[in-house]
Design a protein around this motif. Sequence first.
Motif, mmCIF file in Angstrom:
data_model
loop_
_atom_site.group_PDB
_atom_site.id
_atom_site.type_symbol
_atom_site.label_atom_id
_atom_site.label_comp_id
_atom_site.label_asym_id
_atom_site.label_seq_id
_atom_site.Cartn_x
_atom_site.Cartn_y
_atom_site.Cartn_z
ATOM 1 N N LYS A 89 0.842 -1.206 0.000
ATOM 2 C CA LYS A 89 0.000 0.000 0.000
ATOM 3 C C LYS A 89 0.874 1.252 0.000
ATOM 4 N N LEU A 90 1.930 1.224 0.796
ATOM 5 C CA LEU A 90 2.834 2.381 0.817
ATOM 6 C C LEU A 90 3.452 2.617 -0.557
ATOM 7 N N GLN A 91 3.880 1.551 -1.193
ATOM 8 C CA GLN A 91 4.474 1.698 -2.525
ATOM 9 C C GLN A 91 3.443 2.193 -3.530
ATOM 10 N N ALA A 92 2.209 1.727 -3.388
ATOM 11 C CA ALA A 92 1.158 2.171 -4.310
ATOM 12 C C ALA A 92 0.898 3.663 -4.162
ATOM 13 N N VAL A 93 0.927 4.153 -2.934
ATOM 14 C CA VAL A 93 0.707 5.588 -2.715
ATOM 15 C C VAL A 93 1.852 6.399 -3.316
ATOM 16 N N VAL A 94 3.078 5.926 -3.123
ATOM 17 C CA VAL A 94 4.226 6.639 -3.704
ATOM 18 C C VAL A 94 4.113 6.665 -5.229
ATOM 19 N N ARG A 95 3.774 5.524 -5.803
ATOM 20 C CA ARG A 95 3.667 5.481 -7.269
ATOM 21 C C ARG A 95 2.589 6.426 -7.775
ATOM 22 N N TRP A 96 1.450 6.453 -7.087
ATOM 23 C CA TRP A 96 0.388 7.377 -7.497
ATOM 24 C C TRP A 96 0.874 8.821 -7.408
ATOM 25 N N ALA A 97 1.566 9.146 -6.322
ATOM 26 C CA ALA A 97 2.027 10.523 -6.125
ATOM 27 C C ALA A 97 3.025 10.927 -7.206
ATOM 28 N N VAL A 98 3.940 10.027 -7.539
ATOM 29 C CA VAL A 98 4.931 10.358 -8.570
ATOM 30 C C VAL A 98 4.245 10.525 -9.924
ATOM 31 N N ARG A 99 3.243 9.675 -10.176
ATOM 32 C CA ARG A 99 2.497 9.838 -11.430
ATOM 33 C C ARG A 99 1.828 11.202 -11.498
ATOM 34 N N GLU A 100 1.205 11.616 -10.413
ATOM 35 C CA GLU A 100 0.596 12.949 -10.365
ATOM 36 C C GLU A 100 1.649 14.024 -10.600
ATOM 37 N N HIS A 101 2.809 13.834 -9.993
ATOM 38 C CA HIS A 101 3.912 14.770 -10.172
ATOM 39 C C HIS A 101 4.286 14.882 -11.648
ATOM 40 N N LEU A 102 4.426 13.719 -12.303
ATOM 41 C CA LEU A 102 4.850 13.718 -13.705
ATOM 42 C C LEU A 102 3.782 14.326 -14.610
ATOM 43 N N ARG A 103 2.518 14.226 -14.208
ATOM 44 C CA ARG A 103 1.438 14.848 -14.977
ATOM 45 C C ARG A 103 1.356 16.342 -14.704
ATOM 46 N N GLY A 104 2.207 16.835 -13.821
ATOM 47 C CA GLY A 104 2.185 18.264 -13.515
ATOM 48 C C GLY A 104 1.073 18.662 -12.590
ATOM 49 N N GLU A 105 0.633 17.724 -11.745
ATOM 50 C CA GLU A 105 -0.483 18.036 -10.844
ATOM 51 C C GLU A 105 -0.147 17.766 -9.391
ATOM 52 N N MET A 106 1.145 17.830 -9.059
ATOM 53 C CA MET A 106 1.531 17.632 -7.662
ATOM 54 C C MET A 106 2.240 18.882 -7.134
ATOM 55 N N PRO A 107 1.494 19.727 -6.406
ATOM 56 C CA PRO A 107 2.118 20.913 -5.806
ATOM 57 C C PRO A 107 3.282 20.495 -4.915
ATOM 58 N N SER A 108 4.296 21.330 -4.861
ATOM 59 C CA SER A 108 5.447 21.010 -4.016
ATOM 60 C C SER A 108 5.028 20.984 -2.551
ATOM 61 N N LEU A 109 5.793 20.247 -1.780
ATOM 62 C CA LEU A 109 5.595 20.242 -0.339
ATOM 63 C C LEU A 109 5.712 21.664 0.190
ATOM 64 N N PRO A 110 4.874 22.047 1.149
ATOM 65 C CA PRO A 110 5.062 23.352 1.780
ATOM 66 C C PRO A 110 6.339 23.329 2.604
ATOM 67 N N SER A 111 7.433 23.741 1.982
ATOM 68 C CA SER A 111 8.713 23.662 2.661
ATOM 69 C C SER A 111 8.791 24.702 3.769
ATOM 70 N N THR A 112 9.773 24.552 4.601
ATOM 71 C CA THR A 112 9.951 25.515 5.683
ATOM 72 C C THR A 112 10.264 26.894 5.135
ATOM 73 N N ARG A 113 10.657 26.946 3.851
ATOM 74 C CA ARG A 113 11.017 28.218 3.242
ATOM 75 C C ARG A 113 9.822 28.928 2.612
ATOM 76 N N SER A 114 8.683 28.250 2.555
ATOM 77 C CA SER A 114 7.572 28.820 1.802
ATOM 78 C C SER A 114 6.753 29.773 2.664
ATOM 79 N N ALA A 115 6.276 30.842 2.026
ATOM 80 C CA ALA A 115 5.414 31.795 2.714
ATOM 81 C C ALA A 115 4.061 31.171 3.011
ATOM 82 N N LEU A 116 3.778 30.053 2.342
ATOM 83 C CA LEU A 116 2.475 29.407 2.489
ATOM 84 C C LEU A 116 2.388 28.541 3.744
ATOM 85 N N ARG A 117 3.537 28.119 4.247
ATOM 86 C CA ARG A 117 3.551 27.103 5.298
ATOM 87 C C ARG A 117 2.780 27.518 6.545
#
Lengths: 203, 203
Positions: A89-117
Amino acid sequence: MEPQLTLRERQHKLREDVILQAVNRLLAEKGYDLMTVDEVAAMVGIAKASLYKHFESKELLAAAAMVRLLDRTLEVIGTLPPSAAPVEKLQAVVRWAVREHLRGEMPSLPSTRSALRETLINHKPYTDRLLKVTEHLSGWIEAAQTRGALSPRWPAEAVLYTIFARACDPVADYLQDGGAYSDEEIVELIAGTCFAGLLARPS
Amino acid sequence: MEPQLTLRERQHKLREDVILQAVNRLLAEKGYDLMTVDEVAAMVGIAKASLYKHFESKELLAAAAMVRLLDRTLEVIGTLPPSAAPVEKLQAVVRWAVREHLRGEMPSLPSTRSALRETLINHKPYTDRLLKVTEHLSGWIEAAQTRGALSPRWPAEAVLYTIFARACDPVADYLQDGGAYSDEEIVELIAGTCFAGLLARPS
DNA sequence: GTCTATAAACCGATAGAC
DNA sequence: GTCTATCGGTTTATAGAC
């Protein structure tokens, strides 16, 4: 419950989802700071002032898009076969997330540097869903470690963050820009190196 | 070669290095887009207009800081014991990079989303050094795969990008913010999961 | 070379007509 | 609710005195 009110509400929701799709894509493409509200309005095809009738600030606009992303994540989590092993299940979630990323639909993590955090961690609709996702993944991580599928060498917290981070791994962008691999090959490269590591395996 | 000219040149170089230190730290802290030239000037203690006497634009200012980072990377690479195994050299570089990250001195990778990227790939002093770093790492990767230390399952290119990406892995920030681990423990967690993977190892 | 002051452009947010 | 037009603030970059 009058039909007119319901219809208007449904149109309203539909319009907002079109807006959030655009925001989601722009957040993935250029990140929060480089995304302008003008761009969002232009992509949706409405005026900027109209956007502010739906969302009262740029930050809350982005927060709503992040909530939508976590809702989609919870959907994916909910449709995984209950019979599957936790590590699968963990691997399936990672694969789905990377696929979303490659489709250009995965916003970056709210890093500690982001004004959004700071906005996000004070936004209950976001933190509620993030907690749910975290609970699911943490449960699978501990189960997989107990079963001996995941290495007990790593603290569950570190495993959790690592899995989250793989969803926005810039390695995906670099491999995709290189053009040498298909999207599905990139998914397997990132999920594979994440779980199996770079070292040769003894067995 | 007059002493006066040399002295002035040395003062000039020294001043520029103080500026680039500040830029490097700000790039690590908030990234290129959120870093303002006013902040850089304030941190160095000079007026903004004086900065523009040294660097002709914000982009070239950041590019110079990135060149300095790659020069420090090449220094680290140059001081590794030649007798060490290639895979150990790779791990040493990753550990050094994560340490720099935790000290707040590792600018993020120029992601495909950054406005800085196009400037960098057209900036020869940057690309020259990046090529040198890449050549060293690629040589070690291929040697380690030939020796059976690194898995031949992953293309060398993917291994290279993965190692670069670990230098700015947000996992380090999240673990550090959590406060549960020392910096050196975080270094081992990131280098360890990167090379050994999350899965339990058969042996 | 360093400073103050300012130009020029951009962006988030709002007013007011329809 | 949507539009056009604009405000107020911020940022990069420069002019000109010293």
